[in-house]
Design a protein around this motif. Sequence first.
Motif, PDB file in Angstrom:
ATOM      1  N   THR A 169       0.828  -1.207   0.000  1.00  0.00           N
ATOM      2  CA  THR A 169       0.000   0.000   0.000  1.00  0.00           C
ATOM      3  C   THR A 169       0.864   1.259   0.000  1.00  0.00           C
ATOM      4  O   THR A 169       0.566   2.238  -0.679  1.00  0.00           O
ATOM      5  CB  THR A 169      -0.928  -0.007   1.238  1.00  0.00           C
ATOM      6  OG1 THR A 169      -1.734  -1.179   1.174  1.00  0.00           O
ATOM      7  CG2 THR A 169      -1.828   1.221   1.261  1.00  0.00           C
ATOM      8  N   SER A 170       1.969   1.227   0.756  1.00  0.00           N
ATOM      9  CA  SER A 170       2.833   2.410   0.829  1.00  0.00           C
ATOM     10  C   SER A 170       3.429   2.743  -0.538  1.00  0.00           C
ATOM     11  O   SER A 170       3.597   3.919  -0.879  1.00  0.00           O
ATOM     12  CB  SER A 170       3.952   2.197   1.848  1.00  0.00           C
ATOM     13  OG  SER A 170       4.747   1.098   1.445  1.00  0.00           O
ATOM     14  N   GLU A 171       3.712   1.724  -1.318  1.00  0.00           N
ATOM     15  CA  GLU A 171       4.263   1.929  -2.668  1.00  0.00           C
ATOM     16  C   GLU A 171       3.203   2.556  -3.579  1.00  0.00           C
ATOM     17  O   GLU A 171       3.498   3.445  -4.387  1.00  0.00           O
ATOM     18  CB  GLU A 171       4.716   0.579  -3.234  1.00  0.00           C
ATOM     19  CG  GLU A 171       5.392   0.620  -4.590  1.00  0.00           C
ATOM     20  CD  GLU A 171       6.668   1.435  -4.620  1.00  0.00           C
ATOM     21  OE1 GLU A 171       7.280   1.621  -3.550  1.00  0.00           O
ATOM     22  OE2 GLU A 171       7.024   1.917  -5.707  1.00  0.00           O
ATOM     23  N   ILE A 172       1.964   2.098  -3.439  1.00  0.00           N
ATOM     24  CA  ILE A 172       0.873   2.641  -4.255  1.00  0.00           C
ATOM     25  C   ILE A 172       0.563   4.080  -3.843  1.00  0.00           C
ATOM     26  O   ILE A 172       0.412   4.956  -4.695  1.00  0.00           O
ATOM     27  CB  ILE A 172      -0.387   1.749  -4.098  1.00  0.00           C
ATOM     28  CG1 ILE A 172      -0.117   0.370  -4.706  1.00  0.00           C
ATOM     29  CG2 ILE A 172      -1.610   2.405  -4.732  1.00  0.00           C
ATOM     30  CD1 ILE A 172      -1.141  -0.676  -4.339  1.00  0.00           C
ATOM     31  N   GLU A 173       0.516   4.335  -2.547  1.00  0.00           N
ATOM     32  CA  GLU A 173       0.060   5.649  -2.059  1.00  0.00           C
ATOM     33  C   GLU A 173       1.165   6.695  -1.985  1.00  0.00           C
ATOM     34  O   GLU A 173       0.891   7.890  -2.122  1.00  0.00           O
ATOM     35  CB  GLU A 173      -0.575   5.497  -0.667  1.00  0.00           C
ATOM     36  CG  GLU A 173      -1.860   4.680  -0.672  1.00  0.00           C
ATOM     37  CD  GLU A 173      -2.544   4.627   0.688  1.00  0.00           C
ATOM     38  OE1 GLU A 173      -1.937   5.066   1.688  1.00  0.00           O
ATOM     39  OE2 GLU A 173      -3.683   4.138   0.740  1.00  0.00           O
ATOM     40  N   GLU A 174       2.403   6.254  -1.726  1.00  0.00           N
ATOM     41  CA  GLU A 174       3.477   7.227  -1.504  1.00  0.00           C
ATOM     42  C   GLU A 174       4.605   7.092  -2.518  1.00  0.00           C
ATOM     43  O   GLU A 174       5.578   7.847  -2.463  1.00  0.00           O
ATOM     44  CB  GLU A 174       4.052   7.078  -0.081  1.00  0.00           C
ATOM     45  CG  GLU A 174       3.018   7.206   1.040  1.00  0.00           C
ATOM     46  CD  GLU A 174       2.414   8.611   1.152  1.00  0.00           C
ATOM     47  OE1 GLU A 174       3.079   9.579   0.727  1.00  0.00           O
ATOM     48  OE2 GLU A 174       1.270   8.728   1.632  1.00  0.00           O
ATOM     49  N   GLY A 175       4.472   6.148  -3.448  1.00  0.00           N
ATOM     50  CA  GLY A 175       5.543   5.896  -4.398  1.00  0.00           C
ATOM     51  C   GLY A 175       5.533   6.845  -5.585  1.00  0.00           C
ATOM     52  O   GLY A 175       4.622   7.646  -5.766  1.00  0.00           O
ATOM     53  N   LEU A 176       6.562   6.726  -6.404  1.00  0.00           N
ATOM     54  CA  LEU A 176       6.734   7.607  -7.556  1.00  0.00           C
ATOM     55  C   LEU A 176       6.621   6.841  -8.869  1.00  0.00           C
ATOM     56  O   LEU A 176       7.193   7.235  -9.882  1.00  0.00           O
ATOM     57  CB  LEU A 176       8.090   8.323  -7.464  1.00  0.00           C
ATOM     58  CG  LEU A 176       8.127   9.421  -6.388  1.00  0.00           C
ATOM     59  CD1 LEU A 176       9.537   9.954  -6.198  1.00  0.00           C
ATOM     60  CD2 LEU A 176       7.182  10.561  -6.776  1.00  0.00           C
ATOM     61  N   THR A 177       5.884   5.731  -8.838  1.00  0.00           N
ATOM     62  CA  THR A 177       5.634   4.954 -10.047  1.00  0.00           C
ATOM     63  C   THR A 177       4.137   4.823 -10.247  1.00  0.00           C
ATOM     64  O   THR A 177       3.408   4.551  -9.288  1.00  0.00           O
ATOM     65  CB  THR A 177       6.248   3.533  -9.927  1.00  0.00           C
ATOM     66  OG1 THR A 177       7.636   3.665  -9.625  1.00  0.00           O
ATOM     67  CG2 THR A 177       6.083   2.759 -11.228  1.00  0.00           C
ATOM     68  N   LEU A 178       3.684   5.020 -11.477  1.00  0.00           N
ATOM     69  CA  LEU A 178       2.274   4.810 -11.793  1.00  0.00           C
ATOM     70  C   LEU A 178       1.995   3.313 -11.793  1.00  0.00           C
ATOM     71  O   LEU A 178       2.576   2.560 -12.587  1.00  0.00           O
ATOM     72  CB  LEU A 178       1.947   5.425 -13.160  1.00  0.00           C
ATOM     73  CG  LEU A 178       0.482   5.349 -13.582  1.00  0.00           C
ATOM     74  CD1 LEU A 178      -0.411   6.170 -12.659  1.00  0.00           C
ATOM     75  CD2 LEU A 178       0.312   5.811 -15.031  1.00  0.00           C
ATOM     76  N   LEU A 179       1.116   2.901 -10.864  1.00  0.00           N
ATOM     77  CA  LEU A 179       0.739   1.482 -10.724  1.00  0.00           C
ATOM     78  C   LEU A 179      -0.780   1.404 -10.754  1.00  0.00           C
ATOM     79  O   LEU A 179      -1.429   1.170  -9.732  1.00  0.00           O
ATOM     80  CB  LEU A 179       1.264   0.934  -9.389  1.00  0.00           C
ATOM     81  CG  LEU A 179       2.782   0.983  -9.194  1.00  0.00           C
ATOM     82  CD1 LEU A 179       3.146   0.759  -7.731  1.00  0.00           C
ATOM     83  CD2 LEU A 179       3.450  -0.055 -10.081  1.00  0.00           C
ATOM     84  N   PRO A 180      -1.386   1.641 -11.930  1.00  0.00           N
ATOM     85  CA  PRO A 180      -2.840   1.774 -11.983  1.00  0.00           C
ATOM     86  C   PRO A 180      -3.555   0.530 -11.502  1.00  0.00           C
ATOM     87  O   PRO A 180      -3.167  -0.596 -11.836  1.00  0.00           O
ATOM     88  CB  PRO A 180      -3.129   2.048 -13.463  1.00  0.00           C
ATOM     89  CG  PRO A 180      -1.883   1.770 -14.202  1.00  0.00           C
ATOM     90  CD  PRO A 180      -0.750   1.799 -13.234  1.00  0.00           C
ATOM     91  N   LYS A 181      -4.590   0.753 -10.704  1.00  0.00           N
ATOM     92  CA  LYS A 181      -5.375  -0.355 -10.157  1.00  0.00           C
ATOM     93  C   LYS A 181      -6.624  -0.498 -11.019  1.00  0.00           C
ATOM     94  O   LYS A 181      -7.641   0.151 -10.783  1.00  0.00           O
ATOM     95  CB  LYS A 181      -5.741  -0.023  -8.713  1.00  0.00           C
ATOM     96  CG  LYS A 181      -6.440  -1.108  -7.950  1.00  0.00           C
ATOM     97  CD  LYS A 181      -6.604  -0.649  -6.505  1.00  0.00           C
ATOM     98  CE  LYS A 181      -7.771  -1.329  -5.816  1.00  0.00           C
ATOM     99  NZ  LYS A 181      -8.080  -0.635  -4.550  1.00  0.00           N
ATOM    100  N   PHE A 182      -6.516  -1.332 -12.040  1.00  0.00           N
ATOM    101  CA  PHE A 182      -7.652  -1.546 -12.938  1.00  0.00           C
ATOM    102  C   PHE A 182      -8.684  -2.428 -12.240  1.00  0.00           C
ATOM    103  O   PHE A 182      -8.334  -3.342 -11.491  1.00  0.00           O
ATOM    104  CB  PHE A 182      -7.170  -2.197 -14.240  1.00  0.00           C
ATOM    105  CG  PHE A 182      -6.229  -1.331 -15.027  1.00  0.00           C
ATOM    106  CD1 PHE A 182      -6.699  -0.226 -15.728  1.00  0.00           C
ATOM    107  CD2 PHE A 182      -4.867  -1.605 -15.063  1.00  0.00           C
ATOM    108  CE1 PHE A 182      -5.821   0.578 -16.464  1.00  0.00           C
ATOM    109  CE2 PHE A 182      -3.980  -0.800 -15.786  1.00  0.00           C
ATOM    110  CZ  PHE A 182      -4.461   0.296 -16.486  1.00  0.00           C
ATOM    111  N   ASP A 183      -9.965  -2.155 -12.507  1.00  0.00           N
ATOM    112  CA  ASP A 183     -11.026  -2.962 -11.902  1.00  0.00           C
ATOM    113  C   ASP A 183     -11.198  -4.275 -12.671  1.00  0.00           C
ATOM    114  O   ASP A 183     -10.396  -4.609 -13.557  1.00  0.00           O
ATOM    115  CB  ASP A 183     -12.331  -2.153 -11.813  1.00  0.00           C
ATOM    116  CG  ASP A 183     -12.952  -1.862 -13.163  1.00  0.00           C
ATOM    117  OD1 ASP A 183     -12.525  -2.443 -14.185  1.00  0.00           O
ATOM    118  OD2 ASP A 183     -13.888  -1.040 -13.209  1.00  0.00           O
TER     119      ASP A 183
END
Lengths: 142, 142
Positions: B4-18
């Motif tokens: 979660t920290s990588e998704i919320e605070e990281g500097l890489t676009l990691l799109p969460k597709f549904d």
Amino acid sequence: MVATSEIEEGLTLLPKFDADGLVTAVATDAATGELLMVAHMNEEALAKTIASGEAHYFSRSRRKLWRKGEESGHTQRVIEMRVDCDQDAVWLRVEQKGPGACHTGRKSCFYRAVPLGQTGEAALEFREADKAFDPASAYRKD
Amino acid sequence: MVATSEIEEGLTLLPKFDADGLVTAVATDAATGELLMVAHMNEEALAKTIASGEAHYFSRSRRKLWRKGEESGHTQRVIEMRVDCDQDAVWLRVEQKGPGACHTGRKSCFYRAVPLGQTGEAALEFREADKAFDPASAYRKD
């Protein structure tokens, strides 16, 4: 089956809930136009928001209705609510109480930019790196 | 599983597709802050938008990628793109070309208000009743 003209040009709210019973809800700061958050509403959240003028959402992860700010105190008073052409999304222009709308401690959930012109894995840039409040003290851990 | 920290605070676009392979895309007028439309992007629409700076979406009803304005000429140049905390939504601040973004012929899809304080079936009020362009001449009928 409701006619498209009734949905798009009519004067009755006929929300088009998705397979999970939700519409998309977009909240912007009524004063600045800044996008604060994108969330979802079920029928009950929509009705409570309309009746009370306080933003209510449905949490997909927690599977429950929630009044925005019920834990943090960071409530949203709705200044104006709108619905889109096909009635599967609502727009709330809100007055955000307290320092922010985002559970990470920032004013807006959209605190990182995606620079344009990139190909492949995209790098992000912070636009609001600092936290406006401490999420650990604002939110209970369930 | 990405932290979660990588998704919320990281500097890489990691799109969460549904489950349908989509993220929510919200377009606002970069000059006025007005919400123009809420749509969706699949991986290709997202990549093309980032690479070109022109808004591309994925039509759920037509099951195809579409460059906004490809039929009507009412394209959207992206001034700034942002991603939200959990990376399942993007915000496009756009320069809307032509008279409008909505397929009904209006500038914004959000042309009707939902007055607050109502209970039961809700009545709507037009905020932008007149059409800025003739949708019949702007869009091909497929």
